[in-house]
Design a protein around this motif. Structure first.
Motif, PDB file in Angstrom:
ATOM      1  N   PHE A  98      31.027  27.936  43.195  1.00  0.00           N
ATOM      2  CA  PHE A  98      29.676  27.691  42.723  1.00  0.00           C
ATOM      3  C   PHE A  98      29.573  28.017  41.234  1.00  0.00           C
ATOM      4  O   PHE A  98      30.523  28.469  40.617  1.00  0.00           O
ATOM      5  N   ALA A  99      28.424  27.815  40.659  1.00  0.00           N
ATOM      6  CA  ALA A  99      28.216  28.035  39.232  1.00  0.00           C
ATOM      7  C   ALA A  99      28.284  29.514  38.888  1.00  0.00           C
ATOM      8  O   ALA A  99      27.895  30.376  39.681  1.00  0.00           O
ATOM      9  N   ALA A 100      28.768  29.789  37.696  1.00  0.00           N
ATOM     10  CA  ALA A 100      28.801  31.160  37.199  1.00  0.00           C
ATOM     11  C   ALA A 100      27.399  31.576  36.780  1.00  0.00           C
ATOM     12  O   ALA A 100      26.626  30.771  36.259  1.00  0.00           O
ATOM     13  N   ASP A 101      27.070  32.828  37.004  1.00  0.00           N
ATOM     14  CA  ASP A 101      25.781  33.384  36.587  1.00  0.00           C
ATOM     15  C   ASP A 101      25.869  33.706  35.100  1.00  0.00           C
ATOM     16  O   ASP A 101      26.428  34.730  34.709  1.00  0.00           O
ATOM     17  N   LEU A 102      25.331  32.837  34.273  1.00  0.00           N
ATOM     18  CA  LEU A 102      25.414  33.000  32.813  1.00  0.00           C
ATOM     19  C   LEU A 102      24.613  34.206  32.323  1.00  0.00           C
ATOM     20  O   LEU A 102      24.884  34.734  31.246  1.00  0.00           O
ATOM     21  N   ALA A 103      23.645  34.659  33.111  1.00  0.00           N
ATOM     22  CA  ALA A 103      22.828  35.811  32.716  1.00  0.00           C
ATOM     23  C   ALA A 103      23.630  37.110  32.734  1.00  0.00           C
ATOM     24  O   ALA A 103      23.235  38.088  32.110  1.00  0.00           O
ATOM     25  N   MET A 104      24.763  37.122  33.422  1.00  0.00           N
ATOM     26  CA  MET A 104      25.581  38.338  33.492  1.00  0.00           C
ATOM     27  C   MET A 104      26.290  38.625  32.165  1.00  0.00           C
ATOM     28  O   MET A 104      26.756  39.731  31.944  1.00  0.00           O
ATOM     29  N   GLY A 105      26.407  37.640  31.310  1.00  0.00           N
ATOM     30  CA  GLY A 105      27.075  37.827  30.027  1.00  0.00           C
ATOM     31  C   GLY A 105      28.578  37.620  30.136  1.00  0.00           C
ATOM     32  O   GLY A 105      29.131  37.459  31.225  1.00  0.00           O
ATOM     33  N   ASP A 106      29.240  37.622  28.999  1.00  0.00           N
ATOM     34  CA  ASP A 106      30.681  37.442  28.854  1.00  0.00           C
ATOM     35  C   ASP A 106      31.183  36.112  29.396  1.00  0.00           C
ATOM     36  O   ASP A 106      32.364  35.963  29.686  1.00  0.00           O
ATOM     37  N   VAL A 107      30.270  35.130  29.550  1.00  0.00           N
ATOM     38  CA  VAL A 107      30.647  33.791  29.983  1.00  0.00           C
ATOM     39  C   VAL A 107      29.665  32.791  29.373  1.00  0.00           C
ATOM     40  O   VAL A 107      28.481  33.067  29.278  1.00  0.00           O
ATOM     41  N   VAL A 108      30.206  31.648  28.930  1.00  0.00           N
ATOM     42  CA  VAL A 108      29.373  30.558  28.426  1.00  0.00           C
ATOM     43  C   VAL A 108      29.932  29.242  28.960  1.00  0.00           C
ATOM     44  O   VAL A 108      31.125  29.146  29.279  1.00  0.00           O
ATOM     45  N   CYS A 109      29.082  28.237  29.048  1.00  0.00           N
ATOM     46  CA  CYS A 109      29.518  26.890  29.405  1.00  0.00           C
ATOM     47  C   CYS A 109      30.203  26.263  28.206  1.00  0.00           C
ATOM     48  O   CYS A 109      29.787  26.470  27.073  1.00  0.00           O
ATOM     49  N   VAL A 110      31.260  25.491  28.470  1.00  0.00           N
ATOM     50  CA  VAL A 110      31.930  24.758  27.384  1.00  0.00           C
ATOM     51  C   VAL A 110      31.862  23.277  27.628  1.00  0.00           C
ATOM     52  O   VAL A 110      31.595  22.815  28.696  1.00  0.00           O
ATOM     53  N   ILE A 138      39.222  32.742  27.597  1.00  0.00           N
ATOM     54  CA  ILE A 138      39.884  32.025  28.680  1.00  0.00           C
ATOM     55  C   ILE A 138      38.922  30.989  29.242  1.00  0.00           C
ATOM     56  O   ILE A 138      37.805  31.319  29.630  1.00  0.00           O
ATOM     57  N   GLN A 139      39.377  29.756  29.279  1.00  0.00           N
ATOM     58  CA  GLN A 139      38.554  28.680  29.820  1.00  0.00           C
ATOM     59  C   GLN A 139      39.057  28.306  31.206  1.00  0.00           C
ATOM     60  O   GLN A 139      40.244  28.098  31.414  1.00  0.00           O
ATOM     61  N   VAL A 140      38.118  28.232  32.154  1.00  0.00           N
ATOM     62  CA  VAL A 140      38.413  27.772  33.511  1.00  0.00           C
ATOM     63  C   VAL A 140      37.148  27.132  34.080  1.00  0.00           C
ATOM     64  O   VAL A 140      36.049  27.639  33.859  1.00  0.00           O
ATOM     65  N   ASP A 141      37.308  26.015  34.748  1.00  0.00           N
ATOM     66  CA  ASP A 141      36.198  25.320  35.420  1.00  0.00           C
ATOM     67  C   ASP A 141      35.006  25.025  34.507  1.00  0.00           C
ATOM     68  O   ASP A 141      33.858  25.030  34.959  1.00  0.00           O
ATOM     69  N   GLY A 142      35.242  24.779  33.232  1.00  0.00           N
ATOM     70  CA  GLY A 142      34.147  24.461  32.325  1.00  0.00           C
ATOM     71  C   GLY A 142      33.411  25.662  31.768  1.00  0.00           C
ATOM     72  O   GLY A 142      32.343  25.514  31.167  1.00  0.00           O
ATOM     73  N   TYR A 143      33.959  26.855  31.959  1.00  0.00           N
ATOM     74  CA  TYR A 143      33.375  28.083  31.414  1.00  0.00           C
ATOM     75  C   TYR A 143      34.395  28.771  30.508  1.00  0.00           C
ATOM     76  O   TYR A 143      35.604  28.667  30.726  1.00  0.00           O
ATOM     77  N   ARG A 144      33.882  29.495  29.512  1.00  0.00           N
ATOM     78  CA  ARG A 144      34.745  30.334  28.664  1.00  0.00           C
ATOM     79  C   ARG A 144      34.367  31.777  28.926  1.00  0.00           C
ATOM     80  O   ARG A 144      33.217  32.183  28.741  1.00  0.00           O
ATOM     81  N   PHE A 145      35.353  32.548  29.356  1.00  0.00           N
ATOM     82  CA  PHE A 145      35.149  33.968  29.663  1.00  0.00           C
ATOM     83  C   PHE A 145      35.686  34.817  28.521  1.00  0.00           C
ATOM     84  O   PHE A 145      36.740  34.532  27.972  1.00  0.00           O
ATOM     85  N   SER A 146      34.952  35.876  28.187  1.00  0.00           N
ATOM     86  CA  SER A 146      35.380  36.734  27.088  1.00  0.00           C
ATOM     87  C   SER A 146      35.918  38.079  27.560  1.00  0.00           C
ATOM     88  O   SER A 146      36.368  38.869  26.741  1.00  0.00           O
ATOM     89  N   THR A 147      35.883  38.335  28.859  1.00  0.00           N
ATOM     90  CA  THR A 147      36.522  39.539  29.406  1.00  0.00           C
ATOM     91  C   THR A 147      37.236  39.176  30.709  1.00  0.00           C
ATOM     92  O   THR A 147      36.800  38.285  31.441  1.00  0.00           O
ATOM     93  N   ILE A 148      38.296  39.884  30.977  1.00  0.00           N
ATOM     94  CA  ILE A 148      39.044  39.675  32.218  1.00  0.00           C
ATOM     95  C   ILE A 148      38.190  40.085  33.421  1.00  0.00           C
ATOM     96  O   ILE A 148      38.204  39.414  34.456  1.00  0.00           O
ATOM     97  N   SER A 149      37.414  41.155  33.273  1.00  0.00           N
ATOM     98  CA  SER A 149      36.594  41.605  34.402  1.00  0.00           C
ATOM     99  C   SER A 149      35.550  40.549  34.781  1.00  0.00           C
ATOM    100  O   SER A 149      35.280  40.334  35.965  1.00  0.00           O
ATOM    101  N   ARG A 150      34.983  39.871  33.798  1.00  0.00           N
ATOM    102  CA  ARG A 150      34.000  38.818  34.102  1.00  0.00           C
ATOM    103  C   ARG A 150      34.694  37.621  34.749  1.00  0.00           C
ATOM    104  O   ARG A 150      34.168  37.015  35.675  1.00  0.00           O
ATOM    105  N   LEU A 151      35.891  37.280  34.274  1.00  0.00           N
ATOM    106  CA  LEU A 151      36.671  36.215  34.891  1.00  0.00           C
ATOM    107  C   LEU A 151      36.967  36.566  36.347  1.00  0.00           C
ATOM    108  O   LEU A 151      36.797  35.735  37.245  1.00  0.00           O
ATOM    109  N   ASN A 152      37.387  37.804  36.607  1.00  0.00           N
ATOM    110  CA  ASN A 152      37.665  38.239  37.973  1.00  0.00           C
ATOM    111  C   ASN A 152      36.434  38.125  38.868  1.00  0.00           C
ATOM    112  O   ASN A 152      36.529  37.691  40.010  1.00  0.00           O
ATOM    113  N   HIS A 153      35.284  38.523  38.335  1.00  0.00           N
ATOM    114  CA  HIS A 153      34.046  38.438  39.125  1.00  0.00           C
ATOM    115  C   HIS A 153      33.748  36.984  39.490  1.00  0.00           C
ATOM    116  O   HIS A 153      33.387  36.681  40.634  1.00  0.00           O
ATOM    117  N   TYR A 154      33.894  36.096  38.530  1.00  0.00           N
ATOM    118  CA  TYR A 154      33.657  34.678  38.794  1.00  0.00           C
ATOM    119  C   TYR A 154      34.602  34.153  39.877  1.00  0.00           C
ATOM    120  O   TYR A 154      34.173  33.496  40.825  1.00  0.00           O
TER     121      TYR A 154
END
Length: 161
Positions: free
Chosen positions: A149-161, A126-142
């Motif tokens: 603000f920027a997503a914490d890429l160190a948390m995993g399950d998210v990358v910049c696109v 799922i892509q939103v705001d320039g990020y691709r999320f690989s889990t719903i829980s990570r998307l919810n956290h974001y």
């Protein structure tokens, strides 16, 4: 990849605000993906050979006009992956299922007030705001804790696109 727009829309895509009207342009085709949404959202099954009716949980034949907007929206995402489908009138369960099970397309919400339910049994894309999320829980956290603000890429399950 499923693209989620929250609050603003791109100008280069057709926006479908009336899910019922869009759904009526194609009806049911009997695909496995459609049947999944029918089973899970309507507790129903397709009426083979009739694209504008379905069989409800009690065995009655109903017109597709009696189908929930959430189920119609999910089927619109399947059939019109190049258009942005408005999920405003969808219930929480339909929104969660669309995000979990639709692999391609564009969806829109004017704002995101509650978490999405996680119906996925595997990774999502799922892509939103320039990020691709690989889990719903990570998307919810974001959406709950990091946005705008920027997503914490160190948390995993998210990358910049």
């Amino acid at each position: 990849m499923l693209h989620l727009f929250i609050g603003s829309l791109p100008v280069d895509k057709q926006f479908i605000d009336d899910v019922d009207k869009e759904f009526e342009t194609f009806g049911l085709t009997g695909s496995e993906e459609e049947n999944l949404f029918l089973r899970k959202l309507e507790v129903a099954s397709p009426n083979i050979g009739d694209p504008y009716s379905f069989i409800d949980r009690f065995g009655f034949k109903l017109p597709t006009s009696a189908m929930s907007t959430g189920c119609k929206a999910a089927i619109c995402v399947l059939h019109s992956p190049e258009k942005i489908i408005n999920l405003t009138e969808c219930g929480r369960n339909a929104r969660g299922m669309i995000l979990a099970w639709c692999k391609h397309g564009f969806v829109y919400l004017p704002k995101c007030e509650i978490d999405f339910m996680d119906y996925s049994n595997s990774e999502v894309s799922i892509q939103v705001d320039g990020y691709r999320f690989s889990t719903i829980s990570r998307l919810n956290h974001y959406l709950c804790c990091e946005r705008p603000f920027a997503a914490d890429l160190a948390m995993g399950d998210v990358v910049c696109v």
